[in-house]
Design a protein around this motif. Structure first.
Motif, PDB file in Angstrom:
ATOM      1  N   HIS A  33       0.842  -1.194   0.000  1.00 40.56           N
ATOM      2  CA  HIS A  33       0.000   0.000   0.000  1.00 40.56           C
ATOM      3  C   HIS A  33       0.879   1.246   0.000  1.00 40.56           C
ATOM      4  O   HIS A  33       1.964   1.262   0.584  1.00 40.56           O
ATOM      5  CB  HIS A  33      -0.903   0.047   1.239  1.00 40.56           C
ATOM      6  CG  HIS A  33      -1.886  -1.071   1.331  1.00 40.56           C
ATOM      7  ND1 HIS A  33      -3.158  -0.988   0.805  1.00 40.56           N
ATOM      8  CD2 HIS A  33      -1.777  -2.304   1.878  1.00 40.56           C
ATOM      9  CE1 HIS A  33      -3.796  -2.121   1.033  1.00 40.56           C
ATOM     10  NE2 HIS A  33      -2.979  -2.936   1.676  1.00 40.56           N
ATOM     11  N   SER A  63      -1.887  -0.413  -3.538  1.00 32.87           N
ATOM     12  CA  SER A  63      -3.071   0.434  -3.393  1.00 32.87           C
ATOM     13  C   SER A  63      -2.651   1.856  -3.036  1.00 32.87           C
ATOM     14  O   SER A  63      -1.705   2.060  -2.282  1.00 32.87           O
ATOM     15  CB  SER A  63      -3.978  -0.106  -2.288  1.00 32.87           C
ATOM     16  OG  SER A  63      -4.388  -1.412  -2.567  1.00 32.87           O
ATOM     17  N   ILE A  65      -3.820   5.279  -1.283  1.00 37.71           N
ATOM     18  CA  ILE A  65      -4.803   5.871  -0.381  1.00 37.71           C
ATOM     19  C   ILE A  65      -4.299   7.245   0.039  1.00 37.71           C
ATOM     20  O   ILE A  65      -3.195   7.368   0.582  1.00 37.71           O
ATOM     21  CB  ILE A  65      -5.033   4.993   0.861  1.00 37.71           C
ATOM     22  CG1 ILE A  65      -5.534   3.610   0.430  1.00 37.71           C
ATOM     23  CG2 ILE A  65      -6.027   5.647   1.817  1.00 37.71           C
ATOM     24  CD1 ILE A  65      -5.602   2.611   1.565  1.00 37.71           C
ATOM     25  N   TYR A 103     -13.991   7.923  -2.071  1.00 34.62           N
ATOM     26  CA  TYR A 103     -14.776   6.763  -1.671  1.00 34.62           C
ATOM     27  C   TYR A 103     -15.974   7.135  -0.814  1.00 34.62           C
ATOM     28  O   TYR A 103     -17.006   6.466  -0.866  1.00 34.62           O
ATOM     29  CB  TYR A 103     -13.909   5.735  -0.927  1.00 34.62           C
ATOM     30  CG  TYR A 103     -14.651   4.438  -0.749  1.00 34.62           C
ATOM     31  CD1 TYR A 103     -14.853   3.585  -1.834  1.00 34.62           C
ATOM     32  CD2 TYR A 103     -15.230   4.095   0.467  1.00 34.62           C
ATOM     33  CE1 TYR A 103     -15.575   2.421  -1.713  1.00 34.62           C
ATOM     34  CE2 TYR A 103     -15.955   2.932   0.607  1.00 34.62           C
ATOM     35  CZ  TYR A 103     -16.126   2.096  -0.479  1.00 34.62           C
ATOM     36  OH  TYR A 103     -16.862   0.953  -0.349  1.00 34.62           O
ATOM     37  N   ALA A 125      -9.144   6.652  -2.510  1.00 34.52           N
ATOM     38  CA  ALA A 125      -8.600   5.312  -2.353  1.00 34.52           C
ATOM     39  C   ALA A 125      -8.895   4.469  -3.581  1.00 34.52           C
ATOM     40  O   ALA A 125      -9.714   4.821  -4.424  1.00 34.52           O
ATOM     41  CB  ALA A 125      -9.190   4.636  -1.117  1.00 34.52           C
ATOM     42  N   ARG A 129     -10.248  -2.143  -2.725  1.00 32.02           N
ATOM     43  CA  ARG A 129      -9.803  -2.465  -1.375  1.00 32.02           C
ATOM     44  C   ARG A 129     -10.716  -1.884  -0.295  1.00 32.02           C
ATOM     45  O   ARG A 129     -10.556  -2.194   0.887  1.00 32.02           O
ATOM     46  CB  ARG A 129      -8.382  -1.940  -1.157  1.00 32.02           C
ATOM     47  CG  ARG A 129      -7.318  -2.670  -1.954  1.00 32.02           C
ATOM     48  CD  ARG A 129      -7.159  -4.075  -1.435  1.00 32.02           C
ATOM     49  NE  ARG A 129      -6.155  -4.804  -2.171  1.00 32.02           N
ATOM     50  CZ  ARG A 129      -5.928  -6.082  -2.049  1.00 32.02           C
ATOM     51  NH1 ARG A 129      -6.663  -6.786  -1.213  1.00 32.02           N
ATOM     52  NH2 ARG A 129      -4.993  -6.687  -2.745  1.00 32.02           N
ATOM     53  N   CYS A 130     -11.643  -1.036  -0.658  1.00 35.94           N
ATOM     54  CA  CYS A 130     -12.453  -0.324   0.328  1.00 35.94           C
ATOM     55  C   CYS A 130     -13.698  -1.116   0.709  1.00 35.94           C
ATOM     56  O   CYS A 130     -14.309  -1.782  -0.126  1.00 35.94           O
ATOM     57  CB  CYS A 130     -12.874   1.035  -0.216  1.00 35.94           C
ATOM     58  SG  CYS A 130     -11.485   2.110  -0.557  1.00 35.94           S
ATOM     59  N   ARG A 131     -14.046  -1.014   1.980  1.00 36.37           N
ATOM     60  CA  ARG A 131     -15.232  -1.701   2.477  1.00 36.37           C
ATOM     61  C   ARG A 131     -16.313  -0.716   2.882  1.00 36.37           C
ATOM     62  O   ARG A 131     -17.492  -0.921   2.626  1.00 36.37           O
ATOM     63  CB  ARG A 131     -14.839  -2.596   3.648  1.00 36.37           C
ATOM     64  CG  ARG A 131     -15.850  -3.665   3.978  1.00 36.37           C
ATOM     65  CD  ARG A 131     -15.268  -4.678   4.943  1.00 36.37           C
ATOM     66  NE  ARG A 131     -14.844  -4.062   6.190  1.00 36.37           N
ATOM     67  CZ  ARG A 131     -13.786  -4.455   6.892  1.00 36.37           C
ATOM     68  NH1 ARG A 131     -13.025  -5.417   6.448  1.00 36.37           N
ATOM     69  NH2 ARG A 131     -13.489  -3.866   8.030  1.00 36.37           N
ATOM     70  N   SER A 149     -12.574   1.956   5.921  1.00 35.66           N
ATOM     71  CA  SER A 149     -12.301   0.556   6.249  1.00 35.66           C
ATOM     72  C   SER A 149     -11.811  -0.167   5.004  1.00 35.66           C
ATOM     73  O   SER A 149     -12.415  -0.048   3.931  1.00 35.66           O
ATOM     74  CB  SER A 149     -13.560  -0.135   6.779  1.00 35.66           C
ATOM     75  OG  SER A 149     -13.986   0.481   7.982  1.00 35.66           O
ATOM     76  N   LEU A 150     -10.722  -0.921   5.158  1.00 33.83           N
ATOM     77  CA  LEU A 150     -10.116  -1.641   4.043  1.00 33.83           C
ATOM     78  C   LEU A 150     -10.238  -3.144   4.256  1.00 33.83           C
ATOM     79  O   LEU A 150     -10.287  -3.620   5.395  1.00 33.83           O
ATOM     80  CB  LEU A 150      -8.638  -1.280   3.892  1.00 33.83           C
ATOM     81  CG  LEU A 150      -8.290   0.184   3.696  1.00 33.83           C
ATOM     82  CD1 LEU A 150      -6.777   0.360   3.661  1.00 33.83           C
ATOM     83  CD2 LEU A 150      -8.914   0.727   2.420  1.00 33.83           C
ATOM     84  N   THR A 151     -10.256  -3.870   3.174  1.00 33.46           N
ATOM     85  CA  THR A 151     -10.231  -5.323   3.220  1.00 33.46           C
ATOM     86  C   THR A 151      -8.785  -5.775   3.083  1.00 33.46           C
ATOM     87  O   THR A 151      -8.157  -5.563   2.045  1.00 33.46           O
ATOM     88  CB  THR A 151     -11.089  -5.933   2.096  1.00 33.46           C
ATOM     89  OG1 THR A 151     -12.436  -5.477   2.225  1.00 33.46           O
ATOM     90  CG2 THR A 151     -11.057  -7.446   2.158  1.00 33.46           C
ATOM     91  N   LEU A 152      -8.237  -6.393   4.135  1.00 39.68           N
ATOM     92  CA  LEU A 152      -6.860  -6.862   4.129  1.00 39.68           C
ATOM     93  C   LEU A 152      -6.828  -8.382   4.222  1.00 39.68           C
ATOM     94  O   LEU A 152      -7.797  -9.017   4.630  1.00 39.68           O
ATOM     95  CB  LEU A 152      -6.084  -6.265   5.313  1.00 39.68           C
ATOM     96  CG  LEU A 152      -5.966  -4.747   5.376  1.00 39.68           C
ATOM     97  CD1 LEU A 152      -5.243  -4.338   6.655  1.00 39.68           C
ATOM     98  CD2 LEU A 152      -5.228  -4.195   4.156  1.00 39.68           C
TER      99      LEU A 152
END
Length: 282
Positions: A33, A63, A65, A103, A125, A129-131, A149-152
């Motif tokens: 990232h 990514s 951000i 986002y 972002a 990857r964003c939630r 919030s990101l998905t990791l």
């Protein structure tokens, strides 16, 4: 600060000499990232942002951000309140030029919310990857935070290691509870059938159990009080956005003052914990 449940590895860091931009390239749970935090000046925002975004875009890995205070709204019509002084221009052209996505607006297409009364400061972002993205409440600062919030990738949590919070030993109620439990423990177990060594070793476990229980209880109590303040602040803030009055503004100020006191106490505790963890390693 990175939470200890996330595997963080710094790869590169770039600081703006004027202190207005910080970019790091890092691994979060093994994924690459590029994270940028910037603070645009009150004048010449477009020039600053174009120059800064160009420099960032040339070094993006993984990514991308970007967050911070842009001192400009994303969309003037959507992100400025009706009674506020409208800024000259917004961020629409810049985000298009550098292929960035706002986002918060992406996930709240027609919603109105503000981070500083008159404008909303954005977070850009990579969408995959964003939630979720939310605007929080204005508490200790004069701006509201935006949470992204990101998905990791999954990462196993580190093993729990208990450390004594010595602030508990300054709490009279906790000390009374320890004394009571120890008195009860020795009355039951100091009967001649248990060796002195076992009796001594086991009493430490009793003390630790009481401290864990009390720490959990006090934490729930603090969080409950904080949530009540935040809930009431949210209620007042919604009213204040549509029909502001001096009395509501004063009540909001009082709640923010209490939240700042709460936050300062947490900061003091966390700084003390950090010294305990890192000072022995220096």
């Amino acid at each position: 600060m990175v939470k200890n449940t996330i595997a963080f590895k710094l790869i590169a860091q770039n600081n703006d000499p004027t202190g207005r931009c910080l970019t790091i390239t890092c691994l979060l749970n093994g994924e690459l990232h590029t994270l940028t935090n910037l603070y645009a000046p009150n004048e010449g925002q477009h020039k600053f942002l174009r120059t800064t975004l160009h420099e960032v875009s040339e070094n993006v890995k993984g990514s991308n951000i970007i967050c911070g205070d842009f001192n400009l709204p994303m969309h003037v019509d959507l992100d400025c309140s009706s009674g506020s002084r409208r800024p000259r221009g917004d961020l629409t052209l810049l985000t298009g030029e550098f292929h960035l996505h706002d986002y918060w607006r992406y996930s709240h297409a027609s919603e109105r919310d503000y981070t500083f009364y008159s404008s909303r400061h954005s977070t850009f972002a990579t969408l995959s990857r964003c939630r979720s993205a939310t605007i929080g409440l204005i508490t200790w600062s004069d701006h509201a935070p935006i949470t992204l919030s990101l998905t990791l990738a999954h990462q196993a949590n580190p093993a729990f290691r208990w450390r004594l919070n010595d602030a508990l030993l300054l709490n009279g109620e906790v000390l009374d509870r320890i004394s009571s439990e120890l008195e009860h423990y020795f009355q039951i177990n100091d009967n001649g059938e248990v060796s002195d060594e076992s009796l001594w070793l086991a009493h430490k476990v009793v003390i630790r159990g009481v401290l864990l229980q009390q720490a959990s209880y006090l934490k729930r109590k603090r969080e409950s009080g904080r949530e009540a303040l935040l809930s009431h602040l949210q209620y007042l803030d919604n009213i204040n956005k549509s029909a502001p009055t001096p009395s509501i503004s004063e009540e909001i100020y009082q709640i923010r003052f209490k939240l700042r006191e709460n936050l300062l106490a947490r900061y003091a505790h966390n700084m003390k914990k950090s010294r305990l963890i890192y000072m022995p390693q220096m």
